[in-house]
Scaffold this active site. Structure first.
Site, PDB file in Angstrom:
ATOM      1  N   LYS A  44      41.371  25.337  28.770  1.00  0.00           N
ATOM      2  CA  LYS A  44      40.353  24.562  28.025  1.00  0.00           C
ATOM      3  C   LYS A  44      40.776  24.233  26.829  1.00  0.00           C
ATOM      4  O   LYS A  44      39.844  23.194  25.970  1.00  0.00           O
ATOM      5  CB  LYS A  44      38.839  25.448  28.065  1.00  0.00           C
ATOM      6  CG  LYS A  44      38.676  25.755  29.532  1.00  0.00           C
ATOM      7  CD  LYS A  44      38.421  24.550  30.387  1.00  0.00           C
ATOM      8  CE  LYS A  44      37.435  23.506  30.032  1.00  0.00           C
ATOM      9  NZ  LYS A  44      36.907  22.727  31.150  1.00  0.00           N
TER      10      LYS A  44
HETATM   11  N1  PMP Z   1      39.750  29.076  34.798  1.00  0.00           N
HETATM   12  C1  PMP Z   1      38.961  29.570  33.810  1.00  0.00           C
HETATM   13  C2  PMP Z   1      39.434  31.046  33.491  1.00  0.00           C
HETATM   14  C3  PMP Z   1      38.153  28.681  33.170  1.00  0.00           C
HETATM   15  O1  PMP Z   1      37.460  29.046  32.098  1.00  0.00           O
HETATM   16  C4  PMP Z   1      37.900  27.374  33.692  1.00  0.00           C
HETATM   17  C5  PMP Z   1      37.232  26.387  32.813  1.00  0.00           C
HETATM   18  N2  PMP Z   1      35.686  26.778  32.891  1.00  0.00           N
HETATM   19  C6  PMP Z   1      38.652  26.829  34.861  1.00  0.00           C
HETATM   20  C7  PMP Z   1      39.663  27.824  35.379  1.00  0.00           C
HETATM   21  C8  PMP Z   1      38.526  25.466  35.323  1.00  0.00           C
HETATM   22  O2  PMP Z   1      38.740  24.555  34.698  1.00  0.00           O
HETATM   23  P1  PMP Z   1      37.950  23.025  34.802  1.00  0.00           P
HETATM   24  O3  PMP Z   1      36.634  23.197  33.828  1.00  0.00           O
HETATM   25  O4  PMP Z   1      38.854  22.019  34.055  1.00  0.00           O
HETATM   26  O5  PMP Z   1      37.790  22.888  36.024  1.00  0.00           O
END
Ligand code: PMP
Length: 324
Positions: A44
């Protein structure tokens, strides 16, 4: 000389790691983009940077301003680091179901953290909707709005996707990732499909999320639940609109745990639960495509963020789960 300019300069350009044990089991190259090596510790950081710099370019965020966000943790951690590095304040609304480790990290970083009860998106007190209203009432503040702010997927279109293409030398057959906001999946899928439309782009989904049923049947239906944090959604975010999706794979928590523990014991990688879903789905895609293919997924964040949960057998037992 190779010197990164501060925290922000150190975001991105993460290594692509061959997951040896899973590659050997499947006869495929299963590769993980090591996003846990970003300076804020997760995938992120990239979205947080693009969102803040986009607001700066648009004149929405001025010196001394505040960045407000509803986040499961990692976006908040990325935003809080960048706010410190750029001189902004940071206000985070987080569901009180998230790990204590993430809440403590945010507090340590100096963000104001408001844990709120976890209620569905349709409830006006949902953490995301609440963060939007709070930002609106403040002056010189922006709402990062990671779910529907397209600066999020733009970060992954311009950086993560491009890096994967370069690092694999274009030798890639499949791209698999779970979605929270969908920014990572979408940006990378859009980038890779432009390079080669034959690359199979697959959404990985935990139980308790509506994406799998939506992709398979066109209707959102939600069954079961998951201990994984930061992924799964009950709606199609703006970041997931008009994005190439070839298929979806659902992975349950016990399978994700098996993968997380194998990554730990055989590959030496301490990863969080969403990485278990991602690698589990990459393995499933490898078995479907057969030996000789290259599949890339994301190693989202470190298991150290979940020590008290997925690496704690007592906590797992309260969820009816066992160490993998
Ligand atoms: N894995 C974790 C541990 C996350 O915190 C996030 C983001 N919320 C994601 C995967 C998914 O990423 P995205 O928001 O880009 O879909």
């Amino acid at each position: 000389m190779d010197i990164k300019r501060g925290f922000i300069g150190a975001i991105g350009n993460t290594p692509l790691i061959r997951l040896n044990s899973f590659s050997e089991e499947t006869g495929c190259e299963i590769l993980g983009k090591a996003e846990f090596l970003n300076p804020g510790g997760s995938v992120k950081d990239r979205a947080a940077l693009y969102i803040i710099e986009d607001a700066e370019k648009k004149g929405l965020l001025r010196p001394g301003g505040t960045v407000v966000e509803g986040t499961a943790g990692n976006t908040g951690i990325g935003l809080a680091h960048i706010c410190n590095a750029k001189g902004y304040k940071c206000l985070i609304i987080i569901p009180n179901t998230q790990s204590q480790e993430k809440i403590e990290a945010l507090t340590t970083l100096g963000a104001e953290v408001r844990p709120v009860p976890a209620v569905p998106y349709k409830d006006p007190n949902n953490y995301v909707r609440l963060s939007g209203r709070i930002a609106e009432e403040m002056s010189n503040a922006i709402w990062a709005n990671q779910f529907d702010n397209l600066a999020n997927r733009c970060a992954h279109y311009e950086t993560t996707g491009e890096e994967i293409w370069q690092q694999t030398g274009g030798k890639i057959d499949g791209w698999v990732a779970a979605t929270g906001t969908g920014g990572t999946y979408a940006g990378v899928a859009m980038c890779l499909k432009e390079k080669n439309s034959n690359i199979k782009c697959v959404v990985a989904d935990p139980l308790g999320s509506g994406l799998y049923s939506y992709i398979k049947t066109g209707k959102i239906s939600i069954e079961g639940n998951s201990i994984t944090e930061g992924i799964g959604n009950s709606r199609i975010t703006a970041n997931m609109e008009d994005v190439p999706i070839d298929d979806a794979i659902q992975i349950n928590d016990q399978e994700a745990l098996r993968v997380v523990y194998q990554l730990l014991r055989k590959d030496g990688l301490l990863m969080g639960g969403s990485t278990g879903i991602n690698v589990g789905a990459a393995v499933a895609l490898a078995r479907e495509l057969g030996p000789g293919h290259t599949i890339v997924t994301i190693l989202c964040d470190s298991g150290s963020r979940y020590q008290s949960r997925i690496f704690n057998p007592e906590w797992l037992a309260t969820k009816g789960l066992v160490m993998g």
